[in-house]
Design a protein around this motif. Structure first.
Motif, PDB file in Angstrom:
ATOM      1  N   HIS A  63      -4.185   7.180  -0.309  1.00 24.92           N
ATOM      2  CA  HIS A  63      -5.567   7.456   0.116  1.00 24.92           C
ATOM      3  C   HIS A  63      -6.555   7.619  -1.041  1.00 24.92           C
ATOM      4  O   HIS A  63      -7.675   8.083  -0.844  1.00 24.92           O
ATOM      5  CB  HIS A  63      -5.643   8.685   1.046  1.00 24.92           C
ATOM      6  CG  HIS A  63      -4.846   8.508   2.306  1.00 24.92           C
ATOM      7  ND1 HIS A  63      -5.285   7.764   3.372  1.00 24.92           N
ATOM      8  CD2 HIS A  63      -3.623   8.960   2.652  1.00 24.92           C
ATOM      9  CE1 HIS A  63      -4.378   7.770   4.328  1.00 24.92           C
ATOM     10  NE2 HIS A  63      -3.349   8.484   3.910  1.00 24.92           N
TER      11      HIS A  63
ATOM     12  N   SER B 173      -8.062   3.059   3.347  1.00 18.40           N
ATOM     13  CA  SER B 173      -6.645   3.358   3.633  1.00 18.40           C
ATOM     14  C   SER B 173      -6.406   3.442   5.143  1.00 18.40           C
ATOM     15  O   SER B 173      -5.328   3.095   5.628  1.00 18.40           O
ATOM     16  CB  SER B 173      -6.214   4.654   2.946  1.00 18.40           C
ATOM     17  OG  SER B 173      -7.056   5.724   3.299  1.00 18.40           O
TER      18      SER B 173
ATOM     19  N   CYS C 277       0.860  -1.207   0.000  1.00 20.74           N
ATOM     20  CA  CYS C 277       0.000   0.000   0.000  1.00 20.74           C
ATOM     21  C   CYS C 277       0.885   1.242   0.000  1.00 20.74           C
ATOM     22  O   CYS C 277       1.827   1.349   0.778  1.00 20.74           O
ATOM     23  CB  CYS C 277      -0.896  -0.007   1.237  1.00 20.74           C
ATOM     24  SG  CYS C 277      -1.711   1.576   1.522  1.00 20.74           S
TER      25      CYS C 277
END
Ligand code: FES
Length: 324
Positions: A214, A227, A210
């Motif tokens: 966002h 997120s 990740c």
């Protein structure tokens, strides 16, 4: 033009792999009320101009999640997006299929990868001897326990977050924001007996790919905030296992690194993240950064106001883990 209507130029992505060599955009000019949802505009195009236009939809009420597509470059639900603000902002409406999934036809994508990633995370309760299931059904939960799920039960699995995610685009090993938000839901469920295994299983690679951009949270039509739940999972993984992955080592080192001088010491960060052999693989990247930013040094000066940075860290140290 009828009073209250606006001119709506709409460009729709078209591709039929059985006939077309390449995708194209078909342009339609409609007159519609500004509150008209994009989905209604597409249905009008299909009814009045081109019955071959292909899309998915069902509820038309932001419930089923079928109508996710890319509207003026943003992944969202067509039934939840009125044309008025889009026209005001962009002067036209350009509609594409969702990204990160192969196109089957026009606005319909193949979602096998999206669902496959979800299935791999075992999205079901695993027996917990401390909370046995009475008559094979999960035990009831207190309101405080339900609170732990945060917004995750709102997810309608539309795929908008997956479509918006650059980590999915970059690396097929990344399960995607929806799957991780759903994983969080099981990890905090006190009736689930697999929390530890779930966190250990997702750690290698998956969680740390990740990018913290966002965009998933921005795309989510139900404000699930994937997120933020991915961030919570990362904190839980570090609490469970310590910093053992490149991603977790990098996160812990980054935090301490900034605390020391108020500015990132890139050289130290690399040393803290990789072992000496792995560091060799970082040399080309390091040289690239050095060329771009020759001012980077091995010992950056502490910034003015470092005491203020320390105060921020002290506030964060006092926060409960999942709210940082
Ligand atoms: S048609 Fe069901 S969410 Fe849009």
């Amino acid at each position: 033009m009828e009073a209250g209507l606006v001119k709506a130029p709409i460009e729709v992505y078209r591709f039929d792999p059985t006939h077309d060599r390449a995708p194209r955009y078909d342009r339609f000019e409609l007159e519609l009320a500004p509150h008209t949802p994009v989905l209604t505009a597409l249905l009008k195009i299909r009814a009045d101009s081109d019955p071959s236009l292909t899309m998915r939809y069902s509820c038309r009420s932001s419930i089923c999640g079928s109508c996710a597509m890319v509207i003026n470059s943003k992944s969202r639900l067509a039934c939840q997006t009125p044309i008025g603000p889009e026209l005001e902002r962009h002067g036209r409406i350009v509609i594409d299929p969702m990204r990160n999934m192969p196109v089957l036809r026009d606005l319909v994508v193949e979602m096998g990868g999206f669902w496959g990633n979800y299935r791999k995370l075992e999205p079901h309760l695993i027996d917990n001897p401390e909370r046995p299931m009475p008559e094979g059904r999960p035990s009831s939960m207190s309101p405080e326990e339900v609170e732990r799920f945060k917004e995750t039960p709102r997810c309608i699995a539309c795929g908008a977050c997956y479509s918006a995610c650059p980590a999915v685009e970059h690396d097929a090993a990344f399960p995607g924001p929806m799957s991780l938000a759903k994983l969080y839901r099981f990890v905090v469920d006190p009736r689930d007996g697999g929390q530890r295994e779930r966190l250990l299983k997702i750690q290698p690679g998956g969680l740390w790919l990740c990018l913290r951009c966002h965009l998933c949270t921005e795309a989510c039509p139900k404000d699930v905030r994937p997120s933020e739940r991915i961030r919570d999972l990362k904190e839980m993984a570090i609490a469970l296992q310590g910093a053992t992955e490149h991603g977790s080592k990098h996160a812990v080192a980054f935090k301490e690194n900034i605390r020391e001088r108020g500015v990132l010491n890139e050289f130290k960060l690399v040393r803290q993240t990789y072992n000496p052999i792995e560091m060799l693989g970082q040399v080309p990247q390091g040289l690239k950064i050095r060329r771009k930013k020759p001012e980077i040094t091995q010992t950056p000066k502490p910034i003015e106001g470092l005491a203020e940075v320390e105060k921020l860290y002290e506030i964060l140290d006092d926060e409960p883990e999942a709210t940082k």
